[in-house]
Scaffold this active site. Structure first.
Site, mmCIF file in Angstrom:
data_model
loop_
_atom_site.group_PDB
_atom_site.id
_atom_site.type_symbol
_atom_site.label_atom_id
_atom_site.label_comp_id
_atom_site.label_asym_id
_atom_site.label_seq_id
_atom_site.Cartn_x
_atom_site.Cartn_y
_atom_site.Cartn_z
ATOM 1 N N HIS A 115 0.814 -1.230 0.000
ATOM 2 C CA HIS A 115 0.000 0.000 0.000
ATOM 3 C C HIS A 115 0.835 1.262 0.000
ATOM 4 C CE1 HIS A 115 -2.132 -3.258 2.117
ATOM 5 N NE2 HIS A 115 -3.071 -2.907 1.289
ATOM 6 N N CYS B 204 3.374 -1.156 -4.368
ATOM 7 C CA CYS B 204 3.065 -1.483 -5.760
ATOM 8 C C CYS B 204 3.539 -0.340 -6.656
ATOM 9 C CB CYS B 204 1.564 -1.690 -5.933
ATOM 10 S SG CYS B 204 1.137 -1.969 -7.666
ATOM 11 N N GLU C 251 -3.317 2.901 1.879
ATOM 12 C CA GLU C 251 -2.764 3.526 0.665
ATOM 13 C C GLU C 251 -2.933 5.049 0.717
ATOM 14 O OE1 GLU C 251 -4.102 2.037 -3.221
ATOM 15 O OE2 GLU C 251 -3.779 4.062 -3.997
ATOM 16 N N THR D 104 -5.861 3.836 -5.907
ATOM 17 C CA THR D 104 -5.847 2.907 -7.048
ATOM 18 C C THR D 104 -7.013 1.914 -7.051
ATOM 19 O OG1 THR D 104 -4.440 1.448 -5.787
ATOM 20 C CG2 THR D 104 -3.345 2.937 -7.312
ATOM 21 N N CYS E 21 -5.906 1.321 -11.018
ATOM 22 C CA CYS E 21 -4.991 0.410 -11.711
ATOM 23 C C CYS E 21 -5.710 -0.561 -12.637
ATOM 24 C CB CYS E 21 -4.166 -0.337 -10.686
ATOM 25 S SG CYS E 21 -5.031 -1.756 -10.075
ATOM 26 N N SER F 266 -10.198 -5.026 2.593
ATOM 27 C CA SER F 266 -9.601 -4.892 1.256
ATOM 28 C C SER F 266 -10.502 -3.976 0.432
ATOM 29 C CB SER F 266 -9.480 -6.266 0.601
ATOM 30 O OG SER F 266 -9.487 -6.129 -0.803
ATOM 31 N N ASN G 101 -10.434 -3.048 -2.731
ATOM 32 C CA ASN G 101 -10.921 -3.479 -4.046
ATOM 33 C C ASN G 101 -11.943 -4.608 -3.932
ATOM 34 O OD1 ASN G 101 -9.607 -6.160 -5.060
ATOM 35 N ND2 ASN G 101 -8.024 -5.101 -3.895
ATOM 36 N N SER H 150 -6.291 -9.188 -3.596
ATOM 37 C CA SER H 150 -5.379 -9.715 -2.575
ATOM 38 C C SER H 150 -5.808 -11.098 -2.067
ATOM 39 C CB SER H 150 -5.284 -8.725 -1.403
ATOM 40 O OG SER H 150 -6.555 -8.245 -1.062
HETATM 41 S S1 SF4 Z 1 -4.700 -3.587 -6.965
HETATM 42 FE FE1 SF4 Z 1 -3.497 -2.442 -8.507
HETATM 43 S S2 SF4 Z 1 -2.449 -0.842 -7.334
HETATM 44 FE FE2 SF4 Z 1 -3.172 -2.381 -5.865
HETATM 45 S S3 SF4 Z 1 -1.454 -3.799 -5.649
HETATM 46 FE FE3 SF4 Z 1 -2.751 -4.606 -7.266
HETATM 47 S S4 SF4 Z 1 -1.834 -3.818 -9.180
HETATM 48 FE FE4 SF4 Z 1 -1.056 -2.569 -7.492
#
Ligand code: SF4
Length: 320
Positions: free
Chosen positions: A78, A100, A130, A168, A198, A226, A228, A270
């Site tokens: 992050h 990242c 992040e 991201t 991303c 998480s 995302n 993740s």
């Molecule tokens: S989700 Fe995108 S910004 Fe986050 S670690 Fe994965 S590739 Fe990198």
């Protein structure tokens, strides 16, 4: 009689290149230096990943003062504030930075905008690791916004020069709306468009939208912290499909699927694939499964290890 269940797996789902690199950094560091190595913050937001790395000899801490003098230290995917980098340097800690590269790119944009004297607006969620890292990397005040309403409330003149950055792992659609609000309010407004959300986030969100058209319900495998993974469940729901976020197979309740004939499964960036396999095994205990995977965008992104670690690993392979 067991009721059949058609399972569709989203593609792509699960690990992204940034997560794979971060985990590889911890594993290579353990190999090259021997255990223990210290990792500041969960290397990626997933308890299974953390447990597996602990078993190999990683010790997870929240702050640098918990790292003993001289111990190999790893910064999570992050990213970290510049103050943490400075503290590690002052203490002479040997550091591998698993931030990242796409997060580092956001930092670099921010540093450039600060140099240009622009008012910086970061679109992101307060308190996320992040966001904390990005705020702490930019040598200027940063306004944090999450919604178009936040843009209206920004304490800036409408003719002020503005630059925006994005966390991201946001929802691409919501971020587009916030960027539109910024551009509508500030005539002099620059920023990297949603391209800084991303590739992995974008692809997983596109895939879950596609999945939602074909199923009665969706399960997202991923941790509640998480970003995302949370977005994937939100997007599925916004498409009108009931969706649940589960950290592992134990978190799944079979009662959710009463009346469901077609189930979609995806996983956050993740979440390791083994968690999806365990969920399928659990589903298979009560239903007759037929599992297939949707066609999706093929990803061929990979990020290399930090050069110092690459050299050490190559040396230990030669010596071994
Ligand atoms: S989700 Fe995108 S910004 Fe986050 S670690 Fe994965 S590739 Fe990198």
């Amino acid at each position: 009689m067991r009721i059949p269940l058609r399972v569709l797996l989203a593609s792509p789902r699960g690990f992204c290149a940034g997560v794979e690199r971060a985990i590889a950094i911890v594993e290579h560091a353990i190999e090259a230096h021997e255990a223990p190595v210290y990792v500041r913050h969960e290397i990626v937001h997933n308890a299974r990943v953390v447990r597996d790395l602990e078993a190999q000899g990683a010790i997870f801490v929240e702050e640098l003062h918990e790292v003993p003098d001289g111990a190999v230290t790893i910064f999570s995917a992050h990213g970290v504030p510049a103050s943490v980098e400075a503290e590690a340097e002052k203490r002479g800690l040997p550091v591998y930075d698993a931030t990242c590269p796409l997060v580092s790119k956001v930092h670099n944009h921010g540093i450039r905008f600060a140099r240009e004297g622009r008012n910086i607006v970061l679109i992101g969620h307060a308190g996320h690791a992040e966001v904390e890292g990005t705020l702490g990397q930019i040598p200027a005040p940063v306004h944090l916004v999450a919604t178009a309403e936040d843009v209206v409330a920004l304490p800036l003149a409408d003719d002020a020069p503005v630059a925006y950055l994005t966390q991201t792992t946001l929802s691409v659609d919501e971020t587009r709306a916030v960027i539109a609000a910024l551009q509508a309010r500030f005539a002099d407004c620059v920023g990297p468009d949603v391209a800084d959300i991303c590739y992995a986030t974008q692809n997983r969100q596109t895939a879950v939208r596609d999945l939602a058209k074909r199923v009665d319900a969706i399960i997202v495998v991923g941790a509640a912290n998480s970003s995302n993974s949370t977005r994937l469940a939100e997007i599925a729901r916004s498409c009108g499909v009931p969706a649940w976020l589960v950290s592992d197979a134990q978190g799944f309740d079979p009662a959710w699927l009463n009346g469901t004939m077609r189930l979609g499964i995806t996983a956050g960036a993740s979440a390791p694939d083994v968690l999806v396999q365990e969920l399928l095994a659990r589903l298979g205990q009560t239903r007759d499964l037929s599992v297939s995977e949707l066609d999706g965008i093929r990803e061929n992104v990979s990020f290399s290890l930090p050069p110092a670690l690459r050299r050490l690993s190559a040396r230990s392979v030669r010596a071994g």
